[in-house]
Write an enzyme that holds these catalytic residues in place. Structure first.
Site, short mmCIF file in Angstrom:
data_model
loop_
_atom_site.label_atom_id
_atom_site.label_comp_id
_atom_site.label_asym_id
_atom_site.label_seq_id
_atom_site.Cartn_x
_atom_site.Cartn_y
_atom_site.Cartn_z
N GLU A 280 -25.18 4.13 22.14
CA GLU A 280 -23.80 4.05 22.63
C GLU A 280 -23.49 5.24 23.52
O GLU A 280 -22.78 5.11 24.53
CB GLU A 280 -22.84 3.97 21.45
CG GLU A 280 -22.94 2.67 20.64
CD GLU A 280 -24.16 2.60 19.72
OE1 GLU A 280 -24.80 3.65 19.49
OE2 GLU A 280 -24.47 1.50 19.22
N HIS B 200 -18.15 -2.55 9.91
CA HIS B 200 -17.86 -3.60 10.89
C HIS B 200 -16.39 -3.98 10.80
O HIS B 200 -16.01 -5.12 11.04
CB HIS B 200 -18.71 -4.85 10.64
CG HIS B 200 -20.17 -4.62 10.62
ND1 HIS B 200 -20.86 -4.30 9.49
CD2 HIS B 200 -21.10 -4.65 11.62
CE1 HIS B 200 -22.15 -4.14 9.78
NE2 HIS B 200 -22.31 -4.34 11.05
C1 LIG Z 1 -24.94 2.71 15.80
C2 LIG Z 1 -25.09 1.23 15.80
N1 LIG Z 1 -25.09 0.56 16.97
C3 LIG Z 1 -25.20 -0.78 16.99
C4 LIG Z 1 -25.33 -1.50 15.82
C5 LIG Z 1 -25.44 -3.02 15.84
N2 LIG Z 1 -26.79 -3.43 15.45
C6 LIG Z 1 -27.11 -3.73 14.17
S1 LIG Z 1 -28.72 -4.07 13.99
C7 LIG Z 1 -29.03 -3.85 15.62
C8 LIG Z 1 -30.41 -4.03 16.16
C9 LIG Z 1 -31.36 -3.02 15.61
O1 LIG Z 1 -32.63 -3.29 16.14
P1 LIG Z 1 -33.90 -2.50 15.62
O2 LIG Z 1 -33.61 -1.05 15.62
O3 LIG Z 1 -35.05 -2.94 16.43
O4 LIG Z 1 -34.04 -2.94 14.10
P2 LIG Z 1 -34.43 -4.36 13.52
O5 LIG Z 1 -33.16 -5.12 13.29
O6 LIG Z 1 -35.32 -5.03 14.47
O7 LIG Z 1 -35.11 -4.08 12.22
C10 LIG Z 1 -27.87 -3.50 16.29
C11 LIG Z 1 -27.77 -3.24 17.74
C12 LIG Z 1 -25.34 -0.76 14.62
N3 LIG Z 1 -25.45 -1.37 13.44
N4 LIG Z 1 -25.22 0.58 14.64
#
Ligand SMILES: Cc1ncc(C[n+]2csc(CCOP(=O)(O)OP(=O)(O)O)c2C)c(N)n1
Ligand SMILES: Cc1ncc(C[n+]2csc(CCOP(=O)(O)OP(=O)(O)O)c2C)c(N)n1
Ligand SMILES: [Mg+2]
Ligand SMILES: [Mg+2]
Lengths: 410, 337, 337, 410
Positions: free
Chosen positions: C60, C129
């Site tokens: 972000e 959330h």
């Molecule tokens: C600080 C923050 N930004 C955005 C999100 C929204 N979000 C939740 S899971 C996710 C994807 C995460 O991807 P990755 O790090 O590859 O983990 P995976 O789900 O593949 O295990 C996002 C963008 C969040 N939870 N926290």
């Protein structure tokens, strides 16, 4: 001061396929099992700079353990690992369905990534601490965390160990070496380093293991944690779970078009291991190597666990909207449960009958736990005392919380 | 009892805690060998050893994240952010992790950390060495925020903050590090020696979080302030000739609502004074709370005297800074209203 | 005129701007091919091309920093933060860079960026959330903060935000994306069709920032709300039977102080309603401003109905959420006081 | 689950010397000039991974330009560079003294680092944009920014181009390709990438150059900027000014014990060049190489400029409190002004007489500018209208600002 031929243009990474396309992994180079060298864990970083560009694999296509990274595990350990992974999958499938039935607000599966938590939970000690992501319930499964406590947390019911305060699956289990999860991705990576530094500060012998998704490596938290780990030589293992997807974004959006996630270790003068994340044995060996390094005051290691998110991101997600159907099936590194099973069978230490029996036993265990949780109540049917909403903000509530609790008549 | 300025008092608090509790440690930018850009940690590394007080990378987020992990382990880390203005890169760590860890884990983990930061204006530090961001912490459930106004309190509050099992933001009004400052910038600089609050015991003592100090008793109007503004308030009250009661909050979370309410019910009038820009500042919360609890006692509108709703402007420091003149005018307005 | 829900209205605003202004572009986590986790950007990449609407790394801080640089170049970037809870890692960029760039550079550079984020609770999203962080933006000099309550406003305000030359935080109450929600969680879900504000012109129009909407005229008490709470307020007013005037702020900075003051001077009473936890929330600022400007018209204390001073608790969503019952009780208290 | 022999211990980096010690740079390996290869700028990153561990140097100890990176500059350009550097030093010395006399609130010098801004300002085009640190007034000097405007900014007087709103030396000069500075270190690194992406988005041909101190590389901003630069192939040059000190903290606290700052490029699959930051020619060549890469849509380059902060951190600082006396004199890469002068002399294009004349001319130019600024007024003696305090918060002031301005009676 030259001028451009051609004009500048903005590059936006795009994945090799989208819904409607044939899934393909042709752009990836997957070396055969057993081909990456295994330097001694005490080697200086300058001698390890090739490792981030390889891929440590032990299990070959026939399920045999090959090469220098073979950890030579006993069949008992292998079976224990298989059990934890299978339990994770069984639990996930059941709870995912319960969400569809409206019994909870949210769920996330680890499908395809069960080897990671299960294996590393077994390699690390009881006093070590994991700073997990939300896709690591297998860590708890490998340590026999009570299933019913998971179910109660997921239902936010009167028996929820986290008192209804937290979103389903964002567990905390200190006694099991499992640090409190939160919805924010990435923000606990630095705490893993701090925890490890505290152990070193005290002259203790505990180490920490931290996890982050490949998508989340883009957060500043990632860099800050690695910087501190490197500067203070923290006894920590930092893992990137590269399952190639971050919700709908392919790993190119996190930088995978240009290099590996393991190569990020080079920025900090740390060893970076790139490991087949669906290969229980490879994970074991790499983790052991890194743990030994940490325990002998040689500092941190970054491990990329290369895997594939076989399911959707969460219950809020539908991956058919953004990736080719059938991609999971084409993933060249296969399924971690199948591969460990195949290995055990190849060793003559396992067979289909025993597998079916294990599956039946685990299905029953999950069923029983769910039943027990349901008896307490699903989300909305049962919850802890509303007083719990006002507890734990501080160690002792201040007048605001006391007044507000009264205002609510409790 | 020895006389200390605020820097010495804070240093003494840290020294006491490093001595008494082997689980305390200090880190932050330049706090180690050098002893911090304001010298608050001077000599502590030499005395207590390299691992008890050391330099950190320039990464406020990393500093706080690391401290949280250490706190979860069982240590009691004290970190310095070089200027409160630079705490913002750590804001997510403070809000999403430190403040929420105990609640979300049902007490399995918590973050007994203390985050010190020099704070406030009056030193011609321009936009980014002068700000007063307390409001963005006060709103966060799970964080405590402390702002001392003299050496005695500074030491006692800092020890209390370190011993507290919840995360504490400890904001140090840098303008009064070396002497009280009442906003009359054209007068001679004062030192702490001989001023109230400058006699500081050598050893351990605490000033509890959440207890305001009644600095001056008065009948006609209540002035609420904290940090440097406590001194400005005294000058402003004197200048106005109004018989005002002055409350030094000392901590804004926990807030000593009882003392505030008792005073305003008695005086029927209130002026709130803070350095931070007015809109959305902590004065709004105070005004709302007082109005809610003292409505029928109020004889005139509660006023807020605060920084203007602009960034902190270098050349206009004294135009921006809420000084005794502006307070005096507000006191008189309040009384005449 | 077509009927749109809030998602469609926001999508339409973005579509209009991408069509009319070649210097606009959108990026953020999952906003590209997929169209965003709440589908607000659905179809925009397909229609306008890969470089006009694309996915961003999960960072972000990086997203906002990049947008600021683009804004300084001359573009008009619109970024999405997936949940307002996750805006915190970008807080330093928003405060220290976006909000201050114009001031410190004397207008040589400025950041005409729009930062959209789904916001607020009521969806069982748990701690991270569900939060409503508007207060931490309202306090920052140089930032504007907008919170729409219906599709018509959402589109008009978003276009105004994008065209604005200052940085705008655009908070979208996710609970009312698909239909109005009045806090009566045990009743059938409503959709937008047929509701006020659901008729949305196809093309470009703006709703100016800083103009509140008078949602309901009333004689006895003024209710101030924004976002989802506008709907809760309507239900609460109905439940109370009180003849209340309801103001929907639409933007909290700039704030339509005139409309607020005129109403409270008329009714002599005021209740402020917001989802965010109470202490240090934006309600404090509103209460203070009103008290300062309407003191002699006030017949009873201004009340605040808000989230409790706890983190957002998953199982206790409806105990935490300030619903119509709590508002109705406050209205009656205010009237009887 | 092995246990430790020996116990864990926390490593805290310490510099090779402290006050009272003999200064030493023996721990550094400084390769001779001319020894690092110069691959073509179009080479893939995988072929460039040795570069971050070398040190690109052109000027040898005798002041000759040697090796493949020699940019072969005309004597006019060299003299223009020398002039900008010398002007910077002259200005710095004078203004630093004025602070001591109480004429302003704050000052920071670039002593020892003048080559960086001066050189890169000359390499980049008028339409390109620098996102500088506070130690880069030489960028403006090379572009003939009016000295009196600098002085007025430093005095925050009625003629201050920034209207008294900003701390001294935190300039902004859009017309000179110089982005607005701020007290926060690091937080503009990502804006450089965004600016470059905007140029690519528009199909323009401008590139950006961003700067960060070695100490500040620890901020998340650094990682985020590099991630975006890599993912979107932004036409940007990102520079780490490694002057080995961050106030009182030596570069080991930022990770220099374990690897180079240039090696951080490897984490992002970007080329990383490590350059002698006191060598005008080496900086020129490396910058040109990176600029050509950027302009030809090949994306970003990370450049570490290895230098030494010869003076204190700022007017608030006394380096004798934390580093050995005489360290600057021992710095093996010398003084950038002296080295360029020596080169010009060696070429027969410069001599001591001309140098003295130049110095006299610049001293006079600075003196005149200061005099002009003083005539307007120093800090506290002159300031812009107080109305300016309320302007520029937004494009148009809202009622709060209008009311408050009235409250102040203006
Ligand atoms: C600080 C923050 N930004 C955005 C999100 C929204 N979000 C939740 S899971 C996710 C994807 C995460 O991807 P990755 O790090 O590859 O983990 P995976 O789900 O593949 O295990 C996002 C963008 C969040 N939870 N926290
Ligand atoms: C975000 C932030 N944190 C801390 C500071 C305080 N500070 C100012 S300069 C500085 C040292 C920077 O060192 P480096 O990046 O090496 O740059 P140099 O001064 O050597 O050019 C610090 C810590 C700041 N200005 N901003
Ligand atoms: Mg992923
Ligand atoms: Mg430096």
């Amino acid at each position: 001061m030259m001028s451009n031929t051609p004009k500048l243009q903005l590059h936006i990474p795009t994945p090799p396929g989208r819904p409607g396309d044939e899934p393909t992994f042709d752009h990836l180079e997957i070396p055969p099992a057993g081909t990456v060298r295994r330097p001694d864990m005490s080697a200086p970083e300058a001698d390890l700079r090739d490792l981030p560009y390889g891929l440590i694999r032990v299990l070959d296509d026939a399920g045999r353990a090959v090469g220098p990274w073979n950890p030579n595990l006993s069949a008992d350990r292998l079976r224990a690992g298989l059990r934890a992974m299978l339990l994770t999958r069984t639990f996930d499938e059941r709870l995912f369905r319960l969400h569809r039935q409206g019994k909870t607000s949210f769920y996330m599966k680890s499908e395809g990534e069960e080897a990671i938590g299960a294996c590393q939970s077994m390699v690390l000690g009881r006093d070590d601490m994991a700073f997990p992501t939300y896709r690591m319930v297998s860590w708890l499964m490998a340590r026999d965390y009570p299933l019913v406590d998971l179910v109660n947390q997921i239902f936010s019911n009167a028996q929820d160990p986290l008192k209804g305060r937290q979103l389903p699956i964002l567990y905390s289990a200190r006694q099991y070496g499992f640090y409190s999860l939160s919805g924010n991705v990435g923000s606990r990576f630095g705490a893993a380093v701090g925890w490890a530094m505290a152990s070193a500060f005290k002259g203790d012998d505990k180490i920490a293991i931290g996890y982050i998704g490949e998508g989340t490596t883009a957060e500043g938290d990632f860099h800050e944690a690695l910087t501190f780990a490197s500067v203070y030589r923290a006894p920590v293992i930092l893992c990137v779970t590269n399952n190639q997807w971050a919700i709908s974004s392919f790993s190119g959006i996190a930088g995978a078009e240009t290099t590996t996630f393991a190569a990020k270790a080079l920025a900090y003068g740390l060893p970076g291991l790139r490991v087949d994340g669906n290969d229980f044995l490879a994970i074991w060996a790499a983790t052991e190597w890194a743990a030994e390094r940490a325990r002998s005051n040689r500092g941190a290691t970054l491990i990329e666990l290369f895997t594939y998110r076989a399911g959707g991101h969460s219950t809020s997600d539908d991956p058919s909207k953004y990736r080719p159907a059938g991609e999971a099936a084409k993933w060249p590194l296969g399924d971690p449960v199948e591969r460990l099973k195949q290995h055990l069978v190849a060793l003559g230490e396992w067979d289909e009958t025993r597998h079916q029996a294990l599956q039946a036993e685990l299905t029953e265990a999950v069923r029983a736990a769910v039943k027990e949780g349901e008896a307490v109540g699903c989300l909305g049917k049962s919850k802890p005392s509303v007083r719990e909403m006002f507890e734990g903000v501080f160690k002792e509530p201040d007048w605001r919380l006391i007044e507000q609790r009264r205002e609510l008549g409790i | 009892m020895p006389t200390m300025n605020m820097i010495q008092a804070l240093n003494s608090a840290l020294d006491v805690m490093l001595t008494e509790d082997p689980d305390t440690l200090i880190f932050g930018e330049d706090v180690g060998y050098f002893g911090g850009v304001f010298r608050v940690t001077e000599g502590l590394q030499r005395k207590h050893g390299l691992t008890r007080c050391f330099d950190a990378p320039i990464s406020e987020g990393g500093i706080v994240a690391t401290a949280i992990g250490m706190g979860a382990y069982g240590l009691r880390p004290i970190v310095e952010i070089q200027f409160a203005d630079y705490i913002l890169p750590a804001y997510d760590q403070l809000v999403s992790e430190a403040a929420r860890l105990r609640y979300r884990s049902n007490g399995e983990f918590f973050a007994p950390i203390t985050v010190r930061a020099p704070y406030g204006g009056g030193i011609f530090g321009g936009q980014t060495h002068s700000q007063s961001p307390e409001a963005i912490f006060a709103h966060i459930t799970g964080l405590k925020t402390v702002i001392p106004s003299n050496p005695y309190d500074a030491k006692g509050l800092l020890i209390a903050a370190i011993e507290d099992d919840d995360p504490v933001i400890f904001l140090e009004p840098k303008r009064i590090y070396n002497g009280p400052f009442d906003g009359r910038y054209d007068q001679l600089l004062k030192v702490w020696a001989g001023e109230p609050g400058a006699e500081v015991p050598e050893g351990r003592y605490t000033v509890p979080l959440g207890k305001a100090a009644l600095v001056r008793k008065g009948a006609d109007v209540t002035v609420i302030a904290y940090g440097t503004m406590v001194h400005v308030a005294q000058a402003g009250i004197a200048e106005s000739g109004v018989d005002a009661e002055l409350i030094d909050l000392r901590s804004i979370v926990p807030l000593d609502i009882e003392t505030i309410v008792a005073s305003v019910r008695k005086t029927g009038r209130c002026v709130i004074l803070h350095e931070a820009s007015r809109f959305g500042g902590f004065g709004g919360e105070l005004s709302a709370l007082i109005q809610e609890r003292c409505f029928y006692h109020l004889k005139s509108p509660i006023e807020r005297v605060a920084g203007w709703d602009t960034p902190y402007p270098h050349a206009f420091e004294w135009d921006y800074f809420p000084g005794p003149k502006r307070l005096a005018a507000a006191l008189i307005r309040t009384l005449e209203a």
